[in-house]
Design a protein around this motif. Structure first.
Motif, mmCIF file in Angstrom:
data_model
loop_
_atom_site.group_PDB
_atom_site.id
_atom_site.type_symbol
_atom_site.label_atom_id
_atom_site.label_comp_id
_atom_site.label_asym_id
_atom_site.label_seq_id
_atom_site.Cartn_x
_atom_site.Cartn_y
_atom_site.Cartn_z
ATOM 1 N N GLU A 57 7.866 8.786 11.867
ATOM 2 C CA GLU A 57 7.437 7.936 12.980
ATOM 3 C C GLU A 57 6.060 7.344 12.709
ATOM 4 N N LEU A 58 5.145 8.173 12.250
ATOM 5 C CA LEU A 58 3.784 7.718 12.010
ATOM 6 C C LEU A 58 3.721 6.752 10.830
ATOM 7 N N ILE A 59 4.424 7.083 9.755
ATOM 8 C CA ILE A 59 4.404 6.214 8.572
ATOM 9 C C ILE A 59 5.054 4.872 8.893
ATOM 10 N N ASN A 60 6.159 4.884 9.622
ATOM 11 C CA ASN A 60 6.819 3.625 9.998
ATOM 12 C C ASN A 60 5.926 2.779 10.895
ATOM 13 N N PHE A 61 5.179 3.428 11.767
ATOM 14 C CA PHE A 61 4.229 2.718 12.630
ATOM 15 C C PHE A 61 3.180 2.015 11.786
ATOM 16 N N TRP A 62 2.652 2.693 10.783
ATOM 17 C CA TRP A 62 1.673 2.070 9.884
ATOM 18 C C TRP A 62 2.289 0.923 9.099
ATOM 19 N N ILE A 63 3.551 1.072 8.706
ATOM 20 C CA ILE A 63 4.240 -0.020 8.007
ATOM 21 C C ILE A 63 4.325 -1.240 8.921
ATOM 22 N N GLY A 64 4.659 -1.002 10.190
ATOM 23 C CA GLY A 64 4.741 -2.103 11.139
ATOM 24 C C GLY A 64 3.417 -2.812 11.331
ATOM 25 N N LEU A 65 2.323 -2.070 11.268
ATOM 26 C CA LEU A 65 0.991 -2.664 11.399
ATOM 27 C C LEU A 65 0.540 -3.353 10.122
ATOM 28 N N ASP A 66 1.281 -3.135 9.048
ATOM 29 C CA ASP A 66 0.985 -3.766 7.750
ATOM 30 C C ASP A 66 -0.384 -3.338 7.231
ATOM 31 N N ILE A 67 -0.667 -2.029 7.313
ATOM 32 C CA ILE A 67 -1.966 -1.529 6.845
ATOM 33 C C ILE A 67 -1.812 -0.603 5.648
ATOM 34 N N LEU A 68 -0.618 -0.507 5.101
ATOM 35 C CA LEU A 68 -0.405 0.346 3.930
ATOM 36 C C LEU A 68 -0.404 -0.527 2.684
ATOM 37 N N GLN A 69 -1.594 -0.783 2.178
ATOM 38 C CA GLN A 69 -1.747 -1.649 1.026
ATOM 39 C C GLN A 69 -2.154 -0.830 -0.197
ATOM 40 N N SER A 70 -1.796 -1.313 -1.368
ATOM 41 C CA SER A 70 -2.155 -0.635 -2.601
ATOM 42 C C SER A 70 -2.270 -1.662 -3.721
ATOM 43 N N VAL A 71 -3.205 -1.416 -4.639
ATOM 44 C CA VAL A 71 -3.319 -2.309 -5.799
ATOM 45 C C VAL A 71 -2.132 -2.127 -6.740
ATOM 46 N N ASP A 72 -1.459 -0.984 -6.618
ATOM 47 C CA ASP A 72 -0.268 -0.722 -7.427
ATOM 48 C C ASP A 72 0.947 -1.185 -6.640
ATOM 49 N N HIS A 73 1.465 -2.356 -6.969
ATOM 50 C CA HIS A 73 2.565 -2.945 -6.198
ATOM 51 C C HIS A 73 3.888 -2.227 -6.430
ATOM 52 N N ARG A 74 3.906 -1.300 -7.375
ATOM 53 C CA ARG A 74 5.138 -0.551 -7.608
ATOM 54 C C ARG A 74 5.320 0.580 -6.592
ATOM 55 N N ARG A 75 4.270 0.934 -5.892
ATOM 56 C CA ARG A 75 4.355 2.019 -4.919
ATOM 57 C C ARG A 75 4.968 1.510 -3.617
#
Length: 848
Positions: A541-559
């Motif tokens: 639930e928490l991880i999906n919420f962060w995905i919805g907010l579009d705040i899970l960014q990484s310089v490694d685009h494979r992750r």
């Protein structure tokens, strides 16, 4: 806050640059004659990025510059909105089949129609009333397009002044090519296992599209680019004028006072049991026979770790048991050489000392002595080898029962130190906390009879402090010099203790931990404040919420975003901001940390409780809103009718068009449904929509509101009963069919949806969908042409050849991200070739 503000502005700029980094969007925009404006906006965003990037992590000491940076961030939000909206219409064209034509021939519609002759012929045949070949209903026709949409279609020039396709193209949807399906019109994509009724067929039909207003998009891009440029030049000029005096690199270590073993609090309330247990274990109990024991005492700032350890250190039993006792305040900077030097200075010399390294010298001095070492206020030791180096001199001792007590805010230290089971220090229990609170307020005197009314308010204040000794001390300073009921009520309603900035107050103590977090963890933490206090977070639930907010960014685009979210979740636990409840398999935030999250995010985040409506301060800059509805009215709250009125007033005070998150917790129904619809209708920038426990008439379902939410990433719907229709009685609530037009949707959470799961026939429009969560696995069986959902990670129920088309086994071939797959009706697979097309051998991480 100032340092976080620069990082926040920089983060929004990076997010806005995401769509323009896609060459497909650039090519599509060029065909819409938007290329120059898009390029200008892109270049301006890059210039802002280049200006802000060197400034991230620095604190601003100029109030006027802070305001300008905030305005710069607001313009970056506008850029993000318009570019994301542009990408929405690109996706709409792609689903209609026009993007492929654009890639081949950017000259216009005529070339695309020639290359896609079969596709076009089907559409023309359908309009000429020839036998149908598509499941698309007439609801996608021009009746839902705006009159001025011609500017959104691709222009055609190949036939000069006369184009033989012009008449037909005017009747098609806004894209240059119409939506055409190969399946039969009479097929219901979700009839298996569901009552096959006319209502369900109507519900499963496709949803009208939004029209593309090219002129509006073009104008907005031009205006935003100009606004960004003007603000960037102003900020840049001011930075040049101020030189190096406008900011500093924050030094959290300087904010930490050095602690000593001297007892400040003569009496501790509610800690006798834990103190006596630790003293017994280290002097007579389970640790006396071990060579070296590391015992962590863990808890959030202000919970009383240092005060408790001072009592242990100064106890007579401890003083008599250990020959060498050393107290050192580690604070934020773990410097092993400095610590060893300090330990050497406090280690008694022996007669036969030999020259050598500091580690050897300390080991030689302690060889025949029992040691108690206190490492107080230890933060993070990033290098495990440094920790092992610190322990080296103590491992050579020939004396048993050496103890190292570490006080820390960070549970991760216990794992790194390979310690015994840590002592988790919680808030003081209520009965003892009341004694502590009253002692801070009234001193040695007992409250008098005339103070009874004060004590009733004091009870409510204590409820908010959740057993924190430092919070009690902070509030007591506000209360004890003014024993007046009105004053105490003002303190209660305003939570005035949160605004006190002295270093020995509760909020500054907690904020130090927050400031120490990297920015990406700060973001994940503060948005948790939109949930109610004491909320039990599920991991997904928490991880999906962060995905919805579009705040899970990484310089490694494979992750994957899920991997980034899992790492962030674990890091927040390690830093003490979240706590895992193993009993209920959920995660919790301490109430005071929840208050901290609301405080540091107050410019953009607002959580309104029904009982606190009148006292809630509202910022016009709010972009994330949660509304918490009380279970029942009480004397301190307001009625449902008045609550709706207050919400309408709130809407007038907010810039509702900027709202990106709307979350509603608690049961609500028809009483203030229209107010909710006003929010949704005008909140066109919403990324997250979370509706928790609602029930109302079928006629009032928000079927026509969702299509306007072109930015929506996260949708969670929960119902708690069957609805009533005025004309026909009880009916099942249906999933809003407009969901299929939310092309950016990544999370569709219907796990607590009690209504019907009849899905729109064009659910495969959701090509960016990561997770479709349902209460029953069979809900996944209703997605026709599921192969288009290339990012989908769970398909728990796929029924082979369920209908004539859209459910072939080959649909699984493109689902390369699947981690969970259930295949049913395998007896309908007739050839080896069908099985091969599913590419099951390539789904190495998939379980079924």
């Amino acid at each position: 806050m100032a340092a976080a503000m620069i990082s926040a502005a920089f983060s929004v700029v990076l997010k806005a640059l995401g769509p323009v980094a896609d060459p497909v969007l650039e090519a599509w925009a060029a065909t819409k004659h938007l290329g120059p404006n898009m390029e200008a906006l892109k270049m301006e965003l890059l210039c802002v990025r280049a200006m802000l990037e060197p400034l991230t992590g620095r604190e601003v000491h100029n109030p006027a510059l802070e305001v300008l940076l905030q305005k710069l961030q607001d313009h970056a939000y506008d850029a993000d909105d318009v570019l994301d909206e542009l990408d929405y219409f690109r996706l709409q064209d792609q689903l209609d089949g026009s993007v492929e034509a654009v890639d081949e021939h950017p000259n216009g519609c005529a070339h695309n129609l020639v290359l896609n002759a079969r596709h076009t012929a089907k559409a023309v045949a359908k309009m000429l009333c020839l036998p149908p070949c598509s499941s698309a209903s007439a609801s996608t026709g021009v009746g839902h397009q705006a009159d001025g949409e011609a500017s959104g279609r691709m222009h055609t020039h190949a036939f000069g002044s006369y184009n033989p396709f012009r008449t037909v193209s005017k009747c098609l949807p806004c894209s240059s090519l119409p939506p055409v399906r190969d399946d039969d019109d009479n097929n219901d994509p979700c009839h298996s296992g569901v009552r096959n009724t006319t209502l369900q067929r109507e519900h499963a039909s496709e949803t009208p599209k939004l029209g593309f207003d090219r002129v509006n998009i073009s104008t907005r891009m031009k205006d935003i680019a100009e606004q960004l440029q003007a603000m960037r030049l102003n900020v840049s000029q001011i930075l040049t004028t101020l030189g190096s005096n406008w900011s500093t690199t924050p030094n959290i270590a300087k904010s930490r006072p050095l602690t000593t073993p001297d007892i400040i609090e003569e009496k501790l309330y509610g800690r006798d049991d834990v103190i006596n247990t630790i003293i017994h274990d280290i002097t007579k109990g389970k640790y006396v026979g071990k060579d070296l024991t590391v015992l962590p005492i863990i808890g959030p700032g202000g919970i009383g770790k240092t005060t408790l350890t001072q009592q242990i250190y100064r106890s007579q039993k401890v003083q008599e048991h250990f020959q060498v006792k050393i107290w050192t305040c580690v604070s934020i900077n773990f410097n092993v050489n400095k610590l060893l030097e300090e330990i050497e200075q406090h280690t008694p010399k022996v007669d036969d000392e030999k020259t050598g390294s500091r580690v050897e010298l300390i080991g030689h001095r302690l060889k025949h002595k029992r040691l108690l070492l206190i490492l107080d206020d230890m933060w993070i030791c990033r290098n495990e080898d440094d920790w092992k180096t610190l322990l080296l001199p103590f491992r050579t001792s020939q004396q048993k029962g050496n103890i190292i007590i570490v006080t820390t805010r960070y549970p991760a230290l216990a794992q790194m130190a390979n310690s015994v089971q840590p002592v988790q220090l919680e808030g003081v229990k209520r009965k003892e906390f009341e004694k502590l609170f009253l002692a801070y307020v009234f001193g040695d005197e007992q409250p008098r009879k005339e103070h009874i009314c004060l004590l009733q308010t004091g009870e409510k204040i204590m409820d908010k402090l959740k057993g924190s000794p430092l919070a009690a001390k902070t509030v007591a300073r506000l209360l004890r010099n003014n024993l007046d009921l009105d004053h105490w009520n003002r303190v209660l309603e305003s939570k005035e203790w949160e605004s006190r900035g002295e270093e020995n107050e509760i909020m500054p103590a907690l904020k130090l931990s927050y400031d120490y977090l990297p920015f990406h963890l700060q973001q994940c933490f503060v948005y948790c404040a939109l949930f109610p206090q004491d909320y039990n977070f599920g991991r997904s639930e928490l991880i999906n919420f962060w995905i919805g907010l579009d705040i899970l960014q990484s310089v490694d685009h494979r992750r994957k975003p899920e991997e980034i979210g899992a790492k962030n979740l674990q890091d927040l636990i390690s830093h003490g901001f979240l706590k895992k409840d193993k009993t209920n398999n959920c995660y919790l935030i301490h109430d005071l940390l929840h208050d901290l999250a609301l405080k540091v995010s107050s410019r953009e985040c607002l959580a309104i409780n029904q009982s606190d409506m009148r006292s809630t301060e509202i910022q016009p800059s709010t972009r994330h809103l949660s509304i918490i509805i009380d279970d029942a009215d009480d004397n301190d709250g307001i009625s449902s009718e008045n609550f709706a009125t207050e919400l309408r007033k709130l809407k007038m005070r907010l810039n509702i068009q900027n709202l990106r998150t709307l979350m509603i917790f608690g049961k609500f129904g028809k009483g203030w449904l229209n107010t909710l619809y006003d929010f949704i209708r005008d909140a066109n920038a919403l990324r997250v929509l979370h509706l928790h426990d609602y029930s109302f008439h079928e006629e009032s379902m928000p079927q026509l509101l969702l299509p306007t939410l072109v930015h929506l990433r996260y949708l969670r719907l929960r119902t708690y009963c069957t609805v009533w229709c005025i004309h026909t009685g009880p009916r099942e609530l249906h999933v809003p069919r407009a969901i299929s037009r939310c092309y950016h949707l990544r999370i569709l959470d219907l796990e607590t949806w009690d209504g019907s799961l009849v899905l729109p026939s064009d659910m495969s429009n959701l090509t960016k969908l990561f997770h479709f969560l349902t209460k029953y696995d069979e809900g996944h069986s209703c997605i026709s042409n599921v192969g288009k959902l290339q990012f989908l990670q769970e398909l728990k129920f796929f029924s082979v050849n369920k209908d004539n088309s859209g459910f072939e086994l080959k649909q699984l071939g493109n689902l390369v991200e699947l981690s969970e797959l259930g295949i049913y009706s395998c007896e309908k697979i007739h050839t080896k070739e069908e099985a091969t097309e599913a590419n099951l051998s390539e789904k190495t991480v998939c379980t079924s």
